[in-house]
Structures are given as structure tokens and as C-alpha cells.
Design a protein around this motif. Structure first.
Motif, mmCIF file in Angstrom:
data_model
loop_
_atom_site.group_PDB
_atom_site.id
_atom_site.type_symbol
_atom_site.label_atom_id
_atom_site.label_comp_id
_atom_site.label_asym_id
_atom_site.label_seq_id
_atom_site.Cartn_x
_atom_site.Cartn_y
_atom_site.Cartn_z
ATOM 1 N N ALA A 40 0.753 -1.126 0.205
ATOM 2 C CA ALA A 40 -0.198 -0.031 0.007
ATOM 3 C C ALA A 40 1.005 0.981 -0.131
ATOM 4 O O ALA A 40 0.225 2.290 0.167
ATOM 5 N N GLY A 41 2.202 0.976 0.111
ATOM 6 C CA GLY A 41 3.136 2.316 0.043
ATOM 7 C C GLY A 41 3.960 2.567 1.412
ATOM 8 O O GLY A 41 4.542 3.563 1.335
ATOM 9 N N GLU A 42 3.641 2.072 2.440
ATOM 10 C CA GLU A 42 4.297 2.286 3.515
ATOM 11 C C GLU A 42 5.913 1.805 3.633
ATOM 12 O O GLU A 42 5.869 0.595 3.377
ATOM 13 N N LYS A 43 6.776 2.676 3.873
ATOM 14 C CA LYS A 43 8.063 2.060 3.722
ATOM 15 C C LYS A 43 8.971 2.510 5.058
ATOM 16 O O LYS A 43 9.991 2.176 5.278
ATOM 17 N N ASP A 44 8.350 3.516 5.797
ATOM 18 C CA ASP A 44 9.168 3.804 7.017
ATOM 19 C C ASP A 44 9.185 2.521 8.236
ATOM 20 O O ASP A 44 8.091 1.879 8.311
ATOM 21 N N PRO A 45 10.524 2.048 8.324
ATOM 22 C CA PRO A 45 10.445 0.774 9.072
ATOM 23 C C PRO A 45 9.938 1.188 10.713
ATOM 24 O O PRO A 45 9.665 0.368 11.137
ATOM 25 N N HIS A 46 10.236 2.292 11.003
ATOM 26 C CA HIS A 46 9.646 2.878 12.551
ATOM 27 C C HIS A 46 8.080 2.528 12.518
ATOM 28 O O HIS A 46 7.595 1.850 13.642
ATOM 29 N N ARG A 47 7.530 3.027 11.467
ATOM 30 C CA ARG A 47 6.046 3.101 11.567
ATOM 31 C C ARG A 47 5.500 1.706 11.329
ATOM 32 O O ARG A 47 4.558 1.281 11.678
ATOM 33 N N LEU A 48 6.316 0.702 10.607
ATOM 34 C CA LEU A 48 6.100 -0.514 10.220
ATOM 35 C C LEU A 48 6.022 -1.273 11.655
ATOM 36 O O LEU A 48 5.130 -1.945 11.975
ATOM 37 N N THR A 49 7.052 -0.830 12.330
ATOM 38 C CA THR A 49 7.374 -1.356 13.495
ATOM 39 C C THR A 49 5.933 -1.251 14.701
ATOM 40 O O THR A 49 5.316 -2.360 15.239
ATOM 41 N N VAL A 50 5.522 0.030 14.662
ATOM 42 C CA VAL A 50 4.650 0.348 15.539
ATOM 43 C C VAL A 50 3.238 -0.240 14.974
ATOM 44 O O VAL A 50 2.344 -0.814 15.728
ATOM 45 N N CYS A 51 2.969 -0.246 13.580
ATOM 46 C CA CYS A 51 1.733 -0.854 13.152
ATOM 47 C C CYS A 51 1.852 -2.398 13.285
ATOM 48 O O CYS A 51 0.778 -3.099 13.579
ATOM 49 N N GLY A 52 2.677 -3.048 13.240
ATOM 50 C CA GLY A 52 2.974 -4.542 13.376
ATOM 51 C C GLY A 52 2.558 -4.792 14.921
ATOM 52 O O GLY A 52 1.876 -5.860 15.238
ATOM 53 N N LEU A 53 3.434 -3.909 15.758
ATOM 54 C CA LEU A 53 2.938 -4.317 17.093
ATOM 55 C C LEU A 53 1.345 -4.213 17.669
ATOM 56 O O LEU A 53 0.867 -4.828 18.411
ATOM 57 N N THR A 54 0.805 -3.076 17.208
ATOM 58 C CA THR A 54 -0.464 -2.716 17.280
ATOM 59 C C THR A 54 -1.417 -4.057 16.864
ATOM 60 O O THR A 54 -2.280 -4.454 17.390
ATOM 61 N N TYR A 55 -1.015 -4.474 15.604
ATOM 62 C CA TYR A 55 -1.816 -5.521 14.782
ATOM 63 C C TYR A 55 -1.453 -6.827 15.849
ATOM 64 O O TYR A 55 -2.762 -7.564 16.056
ATOM 65 N N LEU A 56 -0.470 -7.045 16.274
ATOM 66 C CA LEU A 56 -0.499 -8.238 17.158
ATOM 67 C C LEU A 56 -1.089 -7.907 18.689
ATOM 68 O O LEU A 56 -1.775 -8.991 18.997
ATOM 69 N N ARG A 57 -0.957 -7.079 18.968
ATOM 70 C CA ARG A 57 -1.750 -6.940 20.135
ATOM 71 C C ARG A 57 -3.116 -6.890 20.038
ATOM 72 O O ARG A 57 -4.035 -7.322 21.013
ATOM 73 N N GLN A 58 -3.731 -6.093 18.949
ATOM 74 C CA GLN A 58 -5.228 -6.236 18.384
ATOM 75 C C GLN A 58 -5.582 -7.883 18.516
ATOM 76 O O GLN A 58 -6.675 -7.971 18.810
ATOM 77 N N LEU A 59 -4.697 -8.790 17.844
ATOM 78 C CA LEU A 59 -5.146 -9.887 17.619
ATOM 79 C C LEU A 59 -5.340 -10.845 18.913
ATOM 80 O O LEU A 59 -6.137 -11.644 19.115
ATOM 81 N N ASP A 60 -4.361 -10.502 19.942
ATOM 82 C CA ASP A 60 -4.355 -11.282 21.138
ATOM 83 C C ASP A 60 -5.579 -10.786 22.184
ATOM 84 O O ASP A 60 -5.607 -11.151 23.082
ATOM 85 N N GLY A 61 -5.812 -9.475 21.975
ATOM 86 C CA GLY A 61 -6.768 -8.877 22.703
ATOM 87 C C GLY A 61 -6.173 -7.967 23.931
ATOM 88 O O GLY A 61 -6.922 -7.642 24.799
#
Length: 73
Positions: A40-61
Motif C-alpha cells: 500500500a506504500g508504507e516504507k518507514d521501518p519505524h512506522r511498520l514496527t508500530v503498526c505491526g505491534l499494534t496489529y499483534l496486540r489487537q489479535l491477542d486482545g
């Protein structure tokens, strides 16, 4: 992207003890999610890290305010 995934998994594993199988499953899910973000166009590794952590925390509740004890009062 691999550096972001490694950072995500290191941080995520610090949040709670998980089995090796659960960690591998989480790694696969976050890898797919980050691939979607990068397509989708996101290239910033710091932003990807934050988004990934948020995603995993949402998955596990773990970001659910009700499970965290927030009652709204």
C-alpha cells in the motif's frame, strides 16, 4: 522489512511468555500484515514496527479496554 519484523517479535515476546509455536504463528501473521502495508506504500521501518505491534496486540486482545479492567467510570 526483516529488521522491522525482528524488532516487532522481540518486543512482542517481552510483553508475555508465549510458546515457540505461538511466536511462529504471530511472526507469520505480522509478516503478511506488513507485506500488505508495504504494498500500500508504507516504507518507514519505524512506522511498520508500530503498526505491526499494534496489529499483534489487537489479535491477542491485549488492547481491549474491558479486558484491561477499564470500566468507563
Amino acid at each position: 522489512m526483516e529488521a522491522a519484523i525482528d524488532r516487532i517479535m522481540q518486543t512482542y515476546d517481552l510483553l508475555a511468555n508465549r510458546t515457540a509455536a505461538a511466536s511462529e504463528e504471530a511472526r507469520a501473521k505480522v509478516t503478511n500484515y506488513l507485506n500488505t502495508l508495504m504494498e500500500a506504500g508504507e516504507k518507514d521501518p519505524h512506522r511498520l514496527t508500530v503498526c505491526g505491534l499494534t496489529y499483534l496486540r489487537q489479535l491477542d486482545g491485549s488492547v481491549d479496554p474491558v479486558k484491561a479492567g477499564y470500566t468507563g467510570l
